[in-house]
Scaffold this motif. Structure first.
Motif, PDB file in Angstrom:
ATOM      1  N   THR A  66      51.323  33.911  41.366  1.00  0.00           N
ATOM      2  CA  THR A  66      51.559  35.036  40.472  1.00  0.00           C
ATOM      3  C   THR A  66      53.053  35.162  40.241  1.00  0.00           C
ATOM      4  OG1 THR A  66      49.635  36.185  41.391  1.00  0.00           O
ATOM      5  CG2 THR A  66      51.189  37.510  40.119  1.00  0.00           C
ATOM      6  N   VAL A  77      44.597  46.953  43.008  1.00  0.00           N
ATOM      7  CA  VAL A  77      44.501  46.766  41.565  1.00  0.00           C
ATOM      8  C   VAL A  77      44.803  48.053  40.815  1.00  0.00           C
ATOM      9  CG1 VAL A  77      42.873  44.855  41.743  1.00  0.00           C
ATOM     10  CG2 VAL A  77      41.998  47.177  41.629  1.00  0.00           C
ATOM     11  N   CYS A 133      52.462  48.938  42.541  1.00  0.00           N
ATOM     12  CA  CYS A 133      52.187  47.525  42.825  1.00  0.00           C
ATOM     13  C   CYS A 133      52.382  46.696  41.559  1.00  0.00           C
ATOM     14  CB  CYS A 133      50.767  47.347  43.353  1.00  0.00           C
ATOM     15  SG  CYS A 133      50.436  48.252  44.886  1.00  0.00           S
ATOM     16  N   HIS A 134      51.941  47.250  40.420  1.00  0.00           N
ATOM     17  CA  HIS A 134      52.145  46.553  39.149  1.00  0.00           C
ATOM     18  C   HIS A 134      53.634  46.474  38.821  1.00  0.00           C
ATOM     19  CE1 HIS A 134      47.908  46.579  38.775  1.00  0.00           C
ATOM     20  NE2 HIS A 134      47.766  47.829  38.349  1.00  0.00           N
ATOM     21  N   ASP A 179      46.645  54.755  34.067  1.00  0.00           N
ATOM     22  CA  ASP A 179      47.248  54.526  32.744  1.00  0.00           C
ATOM     23  C   ASP A 179      47.645  55.887  32.201  1.00  0.00           C
ATOM     24  OD1 ASP A 179      47.909  54.054  30.104  1.00  0.00           O
ATOM     25  OD2 ASP A 179      46.352  52.540  29.797  1.00  0.00           O
ATOM     26  N   HIS A 181      49.894  51.775  40.651  1.00  0.00           N
ATOM     27  CA  HIS A 181      50.934  51.679  39.624  1.00  0.00           C
ATOM     28  C   HIS A 181      52.173  50.958  40.130  1.00  0.00           C
ATOM     29  CE1 HIS A 181      53.744  52.804  36.451  1.00  0.00           C
ATOM     30  NE2 HIS A 181      54.539  53.326  37.368  1.00  0.00           N
ATOM     31  N   SER A 196      48.658  45.249  48.388  1.00  0.00           N
ATOM     32  CA  SER A 196      48.664  45.948  47.106  1.00  0.00           C
ATOM     33  C   SER A 196      47.245  46.359  46.745  1.00  0.00           C
ATOM     34  CB  SER A 196      49.253  45.048  46.020  1.00  0.00           C
ATOM     35  OG  SER A 196      48.497  43.853  45.901  1.00  0.00           O
ATOM     36  N   ASP A 241      55.213  43.722  40.766  1.00  0.00           N
ATOM     37  CA  ASP A 241      54.976  42.413  40.155  1.00  0.00           C
ATOM     38  C   ASP A 241      55.873  42.197  38.937  1.00  0.00           C
ATOM     39  OD1 ASP A 241      53.158  41.211  41.841  1.00  0.00           O
ATOM     40  OD2 ASP A 241      51.397  41.921  40.762  1.00  0.00           O
ATOM     41  N   GLU A 242      55.972  43.221  38.114  1.00  0.00           N
ATOM     42  CA  GLU A 242      56.697  43.081  36.852  1.00  0.00           C
ATOM     43  C   GLU A 242      58.210  43.032  37.039  1.00  0.00           C
ATOM     44  OE1 GLU A 242      55.355  46.457  34.729  1.00  0.00           O
ATOM     45  OE2 GLU A 242      53.272  45.741  34.567  1.00  0.00           O
ATOM     46  N   ASP A 267      41.951  51.766  36.775  1.00  0.00           N
ATOM     47  CA  ASP A 267      43.409  51.712  36.847  1.00  0.00           C
ATOM     48  C   ASP A 267      44.085  52.993  36.375  1.00  0.00           C
ATOM     49  OD1 ASP A 267      43.265  49.177  37.773  1.00  0.00           O
ATOM     50  OD2 ASP A 267      44.303  48.232  36.102  1.00  0.00           O
TER      51      ASP A 267
END
Length: 577
Positions: free
Chosen positions: A3, A33, A38-39, A308, A36, A31, A42-43, A306
């Protein structure tokens, strides 16, 4: 799996063996799914070229999904998600944190790698020795000479209620300040405590120092504040995971099957207790969310949806033009059991048979899909057919859900399944005195997984399953084992504070009394069904509903018993309401 350029390994012995061969520390990322940050990690962090290079060259990177591996999370979580932990190849913790911005992550990676290269040998020996010492005391608790006394149960449960009173937010409801979590089991404990003072309940020693009316007030203010505030999705229904503010207005936007299922059960109890249509309306609306957004075509429930923020701030019409947030389509056996329990409670609160049936369909699907060769339930089943570990808590929750199913249907198959599952859990998770381990013995157990734990919550839930089975079947053996299990945690439970609510609920059941309602009549008869419904739906701190065959020509009847005393037979279902 790779990833953002990082070659993440799966949690397993292979990764730890690789770390040993290459003399490298492990970078453990825990982490989720729905998480927030955690995303964001990654980003922003794990996409940084320097972080990627250092993680791949100086570490063995391992990624764990907290929902799929709660056994790993319970041993390595550093205070939230994402968890960023650095381990020796033996699995001992070097250091760790939660979210780290790119610049901090680059620094930490360099410092940990350098430190480990210089001190690998001495670190391995010292940390392993310390780890063994800590693990050796983790499960220490007084070993009782016998069962649990009623006074001990009342005192310990009352102390948890007092902790809830101390933590209660007088202005906004709930417990503590911010962030504020719903604590469904704590709210259920307050309702049960109130019910112990209700008419018809046997007078008993004071349940702690908190008045019954105060318990109901705390529960009701919290339940209403959560439902009316930003913690609740006023468009699609369902609760978000927690509020970032004290007043419940600014949520963290992920939605969890686990949380919504447990809250559904609490609102259902409040509806039956108070008769307030506000709670019944909430029950229907939470059930609407579960059935519309988390239910699979096969009938089981997905794990989460998730976060959002932009989507959830839209009104109904604007949402209709966008794709809803992604759902984690993994089947979690224990969470589906909680959903079935919540839907059974919803049926009892509303009389809507479709809600009961939706829960029963999920139970049946999970029973078939997730059972292992040994008769226990795996923690999860994903879309590829991969099954997760076998854990105590899932099987405890599922056993209780099967007992609920028996009580709301009268079908002996559910009772038989519950009895067999409880017997298998006792055999496979027991050992070394009272209490039950969180994982099975044997198998691949790298790192701290080699040290099995006897956790408070899962033992409390399994004790409750055993006591309910004993009260339905009149077999004293499961209750004896349950009380010995609960006695094992007297004292150590104090460090859990309000998080010991599950334990207090089990202690309450142990202390009793438990109302026993026996319904006799033609199982297919309308009056028998109505008697059973009223028996199960009547608000009570603790009750079991048992079915008995009727003689030829005998009319349906119900008996209410407590201990060795039974009331006159009841033939009118409305008399049980």
């Amino acid at each position: 799996m790779t990833t953002n350029g990082i070659a993440w390994r799966e949690w397993g012995q292979e990764a730890f063996d690789e770390a040993t061969r290459q003399r490298k520390p492990i970078l453990l990322d825990i982490s989720a799914v729905w998480c927030h940050w955690c995303h964001v990690m990654d980003e922003k962090v794990y996409s940084d070229p320097e972080v990627i290079a250092k993680a791949n060259s100086d570490f063995i990177p391992v990624r764990v999904d907290t929902d799929r591996r709660p056994d790993v999370n319970s041993r390595y979580n550093m205070g939230g998600w994402p968890t960023t932990a650095f381990l020796t190849p033996e699995g001992e913790i070097l250091t760790g944190a939660t979210y780290l911005p790119p610049e901090d992550m680059r620094t930490v990676l360099s410092e940990v790698a350098s430190f480990y290269r210089r001190h690998a040998t001495e670190l391995g020996e010292r940390l392993s020795a310390e780890g063994l010492k800590k693990r050796g005391t983790r499960n220490e608790a007084p070993e009782p000479g016998g069962g649990l006394s009623r006074d001990e149960a009342l005192e310990a449960a009352g102390a948890v209620v007092s902790k809830l009173d101390e933590a209660y937010d007088e202005h906004h409801g709930g417990f503590g300040m911010a962030p504020k979590f719903p604590h469904a089991k704590a709210l259920d404990l307050l309702l049960v405590t109130y019910l112990r003072s209700a008419p018809g309940e046997e007078p008993r020693k004071a349940f702690g120092r908190v008045a019954a009316g105060r318990c109901l007030d705390m529960a009701e203010k919290t339940l209403k504040a959560m439902r009316q505030g930003g913690m609740y999705d006023q468009v699609a229904g369902g609760f978000f995971r927690y509020s970032t503010t004290r007043d419940w207005e600014v949520p963290h936007y992920e939605k969890m099957l686990e949380d919504n299922s447990e809250l559904l059960a609490v609102y259902a109890r409040a509806a039956r207790l108070t008769g307030d249509p506000f709670y019944a309306g909430t029950v229907r609306d939470v059930a609407r969310y579960l059935l519309a957004s988390l239910r699979s075509e096969e009938g089981f429930f997905f794990g989460s949806q998730d976060a959002d923020e932009d989507y959830y701030k839209l009104g109904e019409e604007a949402r209709g033009r966008r794709e809803p947030p992604r759902t984690d389509r993994t089947l979690y056996s224990g969470w589906n059991a909680l959903a079935a329990r919540g839907l059974a409670g919803a049926y009892l609160a509303t009389g809507e048979v479709r809600l009961r049936e939706a829960g029963l369909v999920a139970l049946e699907y999970v029973w078939v899909a997730c059972r292992t060769g040994g008769g226990l339930l795996a923690h999860y089943l994903d879309e590829s057919g991969t099954m997760g570990p076998v854990l105590l808590q899932d099987n405890a929750d599922f056993a209780v859900a099967l007992l609920d199913a028996y009580e709301v249907t009268g079908e002996e198959s559910f009772l038989k399944r519950a009895s067999g599952l409880i017997r298998t859990v006792r055999e496979e998770f027991g050992g070394d005195g009272p209490g039950f381990y969180d994982t099975l013995a044997g198998g691949e157990k790298p790192g701290h997984l080699r040290f099995r734990q006897k956790g408070l919550t899962e033992n409390a839930r399994f004790a409750l399953a055993m006591m309910r089975l004993a009260d339905i079947t009149l077999d004293p053996e499961p209750r004896r084992i349950a009380e010995e299990t609960l006695a094992r945690f007297l004292g150590p439970h104090r460090r859990h504070g309000i998080l010991a609510a599950d334990y207090a609920l089990a202690l309450d059941w142990a202390a009793g009394p438990t109302a026993e309602i026996v319904v006799s009549g033609d199982p297919a008869g309308e009056t028998t069904a109505e008697l059973a419904f009223q028996a199960a739906s009547a608000p009570s701190a603790a009750r079991v509903v048992r079915r008995a065959p009727a003689g030829e020509g005998e009319e349906p009847v119900a008996y209410i018993c407590s201990g060795r005393t039974c009331l006159e037979p009841i033939r009118d279902p409305s008399s049980l309401a």
